[in-house]
Design an enzyme around this catalytic site. Sequence first.
Site, PDB file in Angstrom:
ATOM      1  N   ALA A  74      12.276  -3.819  74.621  1.00 47.28           N
ATOM      2  CA  ALA A  74      10.758  -3.841  74.126  1.00 47.28           C
ATOM      3  C   ALA A  74      10.724  -4.332  72.732  1.00 47.28           C
ATOM      4  CB  ALA A  74      10.388  -2.322  74.132  1.00 47.28           C
ATOM      5  N   ALA A  75       9.736  -5.425  72.803  1.00 51.84           N
ATOM      6  CA  ALA A  75       9.419  -5.841  71.404  1.00 51.84           C
ATOM      7  C   ALA A  75       7.912  -5.882  71.048  1.00 51.84           C
ATOM      8  CB  ALA A  75       9.999  -7.384  71.301  1.00 51.84           C
ATOM      9  N   LEU A  77       5.437  -7.740  71.223  1.00 51.40           N
ATOM     10  CA  LEU A  77       4.263  -8.479  71.997  1.00 51.40           C
ATOM     11  C   LEU A  77       4.534  -8.345  73.470  1.00 51.40           C
ATOM     12  CD1 LEU A  77       3.850 -12.001  70.258  1.00 51.40           C
ATOM     13  CD2 LEU A  77       2.869  -9.777  69.759  1.00 51.40           C
ATOM     14  N   LYS A  95      10.036 -10.840  81.458  1.00 51.65           N
ATOM     15  CA  LYS A  95       9.040 -10.377  80.470  1.00 51.65           C
ATOM     16  C   LYS A  95       7.592 -10.075  80.642  1.00 51.65           C
ATOM     17  CE  LYS A  95       8.795 -13.028  76.585  1.00 51.65           C
ATOM     18  NZ  LYS A  95       9.075 -13.667  75.151  1.00 51.65           N
ATOM     19  N   ASP A 227      12.014 -17.321  65.676  1.00 63.27           N
ATOM     20  CA  ASP A 227      12.077 -15.903  65.976  1.00 63.27           C
ATOM     21  C   ASP A 227      13.618 -15.622  66.215  1.00 63.27           C
ATOM     22  OD1 ASP A 227      11.056 -13.354  65.887  1.00 63.27           O
ATOM     23  OD2 ASP A 227      10.228 -13.393  68.017  1.00 63.27           O
TER      24      ASP A 227
END
Length: 553
Positions: A74-75, A77, A95, A227
């Site tokens: 889980a990030a 965005l 995702k 990123d």
Amino acid sequence: RTLTILGPSFIKIGQSLSIRTDLLRPAYVRGLQSLQDQVPPFDTEYAKEILKKELKVSDLDKVFSYISEEPVAAASLGQVYKAVLKESGKTVAIKVQRPNIMNLIALDMYLIKEAAYFIKRINRELNSDLPGTVDAWGIGFVDELNYVDEALNAEQFTESIQTTPLRNVVFAPPVIQEYSTDKVLVTEWVEGERLDRSSQSDVTTLCSIAMNTYLTMMLETGVLHCDPHPGNLLRTPDGKLCVLDWGMVTRLDSSLQVTLVEHMAHLTSADYEEIPRDLLLLGFIPESKADLIEDSGVVEVLADIYSAWTRGGGAASVNVNQVIAQLQDLTAQKGNLFQIPPYFAYIAKSFSVLEGIGLMNSPSYSIINECLPYVSKRLLTDPTDKSSGALSTFIFGPNKYDENRFVDYDRVEQLVTGFSDYTTSTKAGGDAMLLAEQGVSRTKLLEDAADQILDILIVEEETPLQSIVLEQLAKIVAATTRSAFEDVRKRTGILDSGRTFLGSLLDPLGFFRTSPIVQKSKADEGTLETTRKLIELFQSQIIAEGNEDLNLS
């Protein structure tokens, strides 16, 4: 916890800081590392409803035979689930974008931009366009929310990297287009372990591959992945590098790429006198301050900073108090000289993270030195005129405009060594054992590298490297001829007049006695000595480990 509460923009900042062991204490680093892939997830049932809506199905069992009950990552965005496609049986990663994320980012960027305006108001001498930098950052965040664009970015990288020597050592997960939308991205599942957590012996090589990959993106393909935190860089079981999460990218035009190539060449060859001009062209020094770039004080300050960075160790190796004092003195004398151009925000983010990963693997890691292999490869193999200025600077140094210039041995050695390192890392693919099993020796890799250079040298159209080689060969031939003629004259004997017998016979009146056409000069001696050392260098490279398996240590 505080950054998580503040929102996605602040989580991104925490992710970038989470690998900077040279800037933060270990306790802070450990706390921030959870932001890399373990941000608190949103409810899985809500995620499944988003999936149904985006895929236009009433039952996910029609598309997937299996979906993990909880997200595997889980990030800021979105969050990722492991699944299996019902039709093909292929294992995939799904995702799903967080709900209401656009409004949260808009609020974050509004607050950050207001802070930027406030800082500009209280510090009017600040040259940097802080609001412009915030805008550039915000555009990247908004673009990252479109998973269709993210899929295109990944596919563009895969296509462009195929034209480079890195094609067999780095990749992005293949996208499953028919199940991807602007809020859902489905890719093939990639087995691997995070690069920063791997205990494999090839991690150092993979760090080099990562650096070469990002330099290739920035300086060749023109689309830079922005990123690269450790959660997005995987070591696969076969020793390759997989780059995840292509939502945040920045694009660089060709003119900026050329200037950056020259700047990188000046950094890696320690040509610090050229740095102020580079910074002017790159927008780090305002045009209004252009008359100050030749000032010795500016060069000395920058040389101190860059030389400290070159020694390795990241920011921890730099005497921060000394640097601040030097910059304050410079500001007092010249005014506020430096600025941060908005385009640089994402470049700085990418390479700051890469440096942090390198430092976690080796405390003495030097990001400037790690740029040398790519810079060497680029300067030696670029057939266009784009890199000609940087190549001349690297090989000749301050004497590049001298008509009697001859290559600097130490610089050529640095260039050849860097090119060799680039070739071995791209051929190795992070798995030296595989090459050893296949009987691939370092000699074979060097022969392949030599073939690449020869291809550039023998083309019909003149290349920068070809032009320099021909120029230097002409000087070697001339110096060798004069030296040989001098030896022959001496062997014929010396007359009472002090002249050689052959010299008196060929030139009885002595018109050419001191002529540079026939007399060996100190420059000739230097040319011949450098040529001898270069021959030894190339011979040592050719025979190095000739019958041994590849050793990347």
